[in-house]
Design a protein around this motif. Structure first.
Motif, PDB file in Angstrom:
ATOM      1  N   ALA A  76       0.841  -1.194   0.000  1.00  0.00           N
ATOM      2  CA  ALA A  76       0.000   0.000   0.000  1.00  0.00           C
ATOM      3  C   ALA A  76       0.879   1.248   0.000  1.00  0.00           C
ATOM      4  CB  ALA A  76      -0.911   0.000   1.230  1.00  0.00           C
ATOM      5  N   ARG A  77       0.372   2.264  -0.645  1.00  0.00           N
ATOM      6  CA  ARG A  77       1.034   3.573  -0.593  1.00  0.00           C
ATOM      7  C   ARG A  77      -0.044   4.626  -0.371  1.00  0.00           C
ATOM      8  NH1 ARG A  77       2.363   4.160  -7.107  1.00  0.00           N
ATOM      9  NH2 ARG A  77       0.231   4.735  -7.702  1.00  0.00           N
ATOM     10  N   ARG A  78       0.301   5.642   0.365  1.00  0.00           N
ATOM     11  CA  ARG A  78      -0.659   6.727   0.558  1.00  0.00           C
ATOM     12  C   ARG A  78      -0.949   7.378  -0.782  1.00  0.00           C
ATOM     13  NH1 ARG A  78      -1.901   8.078   5.674  1.00  0.00           N
ATOM     14  NH2 ARG A  78      -0.596   7.236   7.347  1.00  0.00           N
ATOM     15  N   VAL A  79      -2.165   7.810  -0.956  1.00  0.00           N
ATOM     16  CA  VAL A  79      -2.530   8.442  -2.230  1.00  0.00           C
ATOM     17  C   VAL A  79      -1.652   9.654  -2.477  1.00  0.00           C
ATOM     18  CG1 VAL A  79      -4.878   7.568  -2.191  1.00  0.00           C
ATOM     19  CG2 VAL A  79      -4.375   9.779  -1.128  1.00  0.00           C
ATOM     20  N   HIS A  80      -1.360   9.909  -3.738  1.00  0.00           N
ATOM     21  CA  HIS A  80      -0.529  11.028  -4.176  1.00  0.00           C
ATOM     22  C   HIS A  80       0.929  10.890  -3.754  1.00  0.00           C
ATOM     23  CE1 HIS A  80      -4.327  12.680  -5.296  1.00  0.00           C
ATOM     24  NE2 HIS A  80      -4.711  12.914  -4.054  1.00  0.00           N
ATOM     25  N   THR A  81       1.331   9.666  -3.392  1.00  0.00           N
ATOM     26  CA  THR A  81       2.741   9.401  -3.133  1.00  0.00           C
ATOM     27  C   THR A  81       3.210   8.286  -4.052  1.00  0.00           C
ATOM     28  OG1 THR A  81       2.401   7.725  -1.416  1.00  0.00           O
ATOM     29  CG2 THR A  81       2.418  10.026  -0.704  1.00  0.00           C
ATOM     30  N   THR A  82       4.516   8.055  -4.061  1.00  0.00           N
ATOM     31  CA  THR A  82       5.073   7.028  -4.945  1.00  0.00           C
ATOM     32  C   THR A  82       5.761   5.902  -4.197  1.00  0.00           C
ATOM     33  OG1 THR A  82       7.119   8.282  -5.166  1.00  0.00           O
ATOM     34  CG2 THR A  82       5.398   8.697  -6.809  1.00  0.00           C
ATOM     35  N   THR A  83       5.857   5.988  -2.894  1.00  0.00           N
ATOM     36  CA  THR A  83       6.583   4.983  -2.111  1.00  0.00           C
ATOM     37  C   THR A  83       5.630   3.935  -1.561  1.00  0.00           C
ATOM     38  OG1 THR A  83       8.254   6.596  -1.460  1.00  0.00           O
ATOM     39  CG2 THR A  83       8.086   4.598  -0.134  1.00  0.00           C
ATOM     40  N   TRP A  84       5.953   2.677  -1.872  1.00  0.00           N
ATOM     41  CA  TRP A  84       5.180   1.579  -1.299  1.00  0.00           C
ATOM     42  C   TRP A  84       5.712   1.340   0.112  1.00  0.00           C
ATOM     43  CZ3 TRP A  84       0.966   0.401  -3.836  1.00  0.00           C
ATOM     44  CH2 TRP A  84       0.907   0.667  -5.203  1.00  0.00           C
ATOM     45  N   ALA A  85       5.069   1.934   1.083  1.00  0.00           N
ATOM     46  CA  ALA A  85       5.598   1.959   2.441  1.00  0.00           C
ATOM     47  C   ALA A  85       5.087   0.817   3.310  1.00  0.00           C
ATOM     48  CB  ALA A  85       5.255   3.292   3.108  1.00  0.00           C
ATOM     49  N   TYR A  86       4.044   0.163   2.871  1.00  0.00           N
ATOM     50  CA  TYR A  86       3.405  -0.855   3.697  1.00  0.00           C
ATOM     51  C   TYR A  86       3.318  -2.151   2.898  1.00  0.00           C
ATOM     52  CZ  TYR A  86       2.091   3.492   5.898  1.00  0.00           C
ATOM     53  OH  TYR A  86       2.125   4.747   6.459  1.00  0.00           O
ATOM     54  N   TRP A  87       3.733  -3.246   3.536  1.00  0.00           N
ATOM     55  CA  TRP A  87       3.828  -4.524   2.833  1.00  0.00           C
ATOM     56  C   TRP A  87       3.175  -5.640   3.639  1.00  0.00           C
ATOM     57  CZ3 TRP A  87       6.057  -5.152  -1.982  1.00  0.00           C
ATOM     58  CH2 TRP A  87       6.720  -4.021  -2.490  1.00  0.00           C
ATOM     59  N   GLY A  88       2.539  -6.562   2.925  1.00  0.00           N
ATOM     60  CA  GLY A  88       2.080  -7.784   3.539  1.00  0.00           C
ATOM     61  C   GLY A  88       3.225  -8.778   3.633  1.00  0.00           C
ATOM     62  N   GLN A  89       2.962  -9.929   4.207  1.00  0.00           N
ATOM     63  CA  GLN A  89       4.025 -10.894   4.497  1.00  0.00           C
ATOM     64  C   GLN A  89       4.343 -11.808   3.326  1.00  0.00           C
ATOM     65  OE1 GLN A  89       0.936 -11.433   5.035  1.00  0.00           O
ATOM     66  NE2 GLN A  89       0.479 -13.607   5.006  1.00  0.00           N
ATOM     67  N   GLY A  90       3.550 -11.801   2.281  1.00  0.00           N
ATOM     68  CA  GLY A  90       3.812 -12.656   1.129  1.00  0.00           C
ATOM     69  C   GLY A  90       3.101 -13.991   1.218  1.00  0.00           C
ATOM     70  N   THR A  91       2.712 -14.483   0.057  1.00  0.00           N
ATOM     71  CA  THR A  91       2.082 -15.796  -0.036  1.00  0.00           C
ATOM     72  C   THR A  91       2.660 -16.533  -1.233  1.00  0.00           C
ATOM     73  OG1 THR A  91      -0.058 -16.968  -0.100  1.00  0.00           O
ATOM     74  CG2 THR A  91       0.088 -14.903  -1.352  1.00  0.00           C
ATOM     75  N   GLN A  92       2.995 -17.789  -1.047  1.00  0.00           N
ATOM     76  CA  GLN A  92       3.691 -18.566  -2.088  1.00  0.00           C
ATOM     77  C   GLN A  92       2.695 -19.078  -3.125  1.00  0.00           C
ATOM     78  OE1 GLN A  92       7.139 -19.471  -2.466  1.00  0.00           O
ATOM     79  NE2 GLN A  92       6.387 -20.215  -4.445  1.00  0.00           N
ATOM     80  N   VAL A  93       3.039 -18.868  -4.382  1.00  0.00           N
ATOM     81  CA  VAL A  93       2.290 -19.438  -5.497  1.00  0.00           C
ATOM     82  C   VAL A  93       3.242 -20.313  -6.285  1.00  0.00           C
ATOM     83  CG1 VAL A  93       1.084 -18.954  -7.661  1.00  0.00           C
ATOM     84  CG2 VAL A  93       0.666 -17.532  -5.645  1.00  0.00           C
ATOM     85  N   THR A  94       2.862 -21.562  -6.479  1.00  0.00           N
ATOM     86  CA  THR A  94       3.666 -22.510  -7.242  1.00  0.00           C
ATOM     87  C   THR A  94       2.830 -23.043  -8.391  1.00  0.00           C
ATOM     88  OG1 THR A  94       4.914 -23.133  -5.271  1.00  0.00           O
ATOM     89  CG2 THR A  94       5.016 -24.618  -7.163  1.00  0.00           C
ATOM     90  N   VAL A  95       3.337 -22.868  -9.593  1.00  0.00           N
ATOM     91  CA  VAL A  95       2.646 -23.346 -10.792  1.00  0.00           C
ATOM     92  C   VAL A  95       3.440 -24.521 -11.339  1.00  0.00           C
ATOM     93  CG1 VAL A  95       1.691 -22.758 -13.033  1.00  0.00           C
ATOM     94  CG2 VAL A  95       1.866 -21.010 -11.239  1.00  0.00           C
ATOM     95  N   SER A  96       2.860 -25.695 -11.220  1.00  0.00           N
ATOM     96  CA  SER A  96       3.576 -26.908 -11.607  1.00  0.00           C
ATOM     97  C   SER A  96       2.581 -28.026 -11.844  1.00  0.00           C
ATOM     98  CB  SER A  96       4.563 -27.305 -10.514  1.00  0.00           C
ATOM     99  OG  SER A  96       5.182 -28.549 -10.822  1.00  0.00           O
ATOM    100  N   SER A  97       2.952 -28.916 -12.765  1.00  0.00           N
ATOM    101  CA  SER A  97       2.121 -30.086 -13.000  1.00  0.00           C
ATOM    102  C   SER A  97       2.592 -31.259 -12.159  1.00  0.00           C
ATOM    103  CB  SER A  97       2.147 -30.458 -14.485  1.00  0.00           C
ATOM    104  OG  SER A  97       3.482 -30.627 -14.915  1.00  0.00           O
TER     105      SER A  97
END
Length: 118
Positions: free
Chosen positions: A97-118
């Motif tokens: 997330a970034r505050r509106v009218h700014t360019t810095t992504w200051a807030y981050w979630g923890q991440g979630t793994q996506v694996t694409v495989s057969s």
């Protein structure tokens, strides 16, 4: 704002997956939302953005036409719908997330793994 991403998992090539990002706080509409990913051994890659009101989105060329970002401001949620997944989409996916009218992504979630495989 605090963010928590979820919805990752194992999916077959050509399949679909929807990631969710839950945001805390009462001022969700003060933030634009973004999605990123990082594959092993690679730099973090920008995927796309949705502006605070939900009416404007932009995407990286690598996912344009396959991925769709949305948000539900009433629920403080953002979503990343991923279709036609490829093995090269395998990565840890993050919402930010970034505050509106700014360019810095200051807030981050923890991440979630996506694996694409057969």
């Amino acid at each position: 704002v605090q963010l928590q991403a979820s919805g990752g998992g194992l999916v077959q090539p050509g399949g679909s997956l929807r990631l969710s990002c839950a945001a805390s706080g009462r001022t969700f509409t003060s933030y634009d939302m973004g999605w990123f990913r990082q594959a092993p051994g690679k730099e973090r890659e920008f995927l796309g953005t949705i502006m605070w009101g939900g009416g404007s989105t932009s995407y990286a060329d690598s996912v344009k036409g396959r991925f769709t970002i949305s948000r539900d401001n009433a629920k403080n949620m953002s979503y990343l719908q991923m279709n036609s997944l490829k093995p090269e989409d395998t990565a840890v996916y993050y919402c930010a997330a970034r505050r509106v009218h700014t360019t810095t992504w200051a807030y981050w979630g923890q991440g979630t793994q996506v694996t694409v495989s057969s």
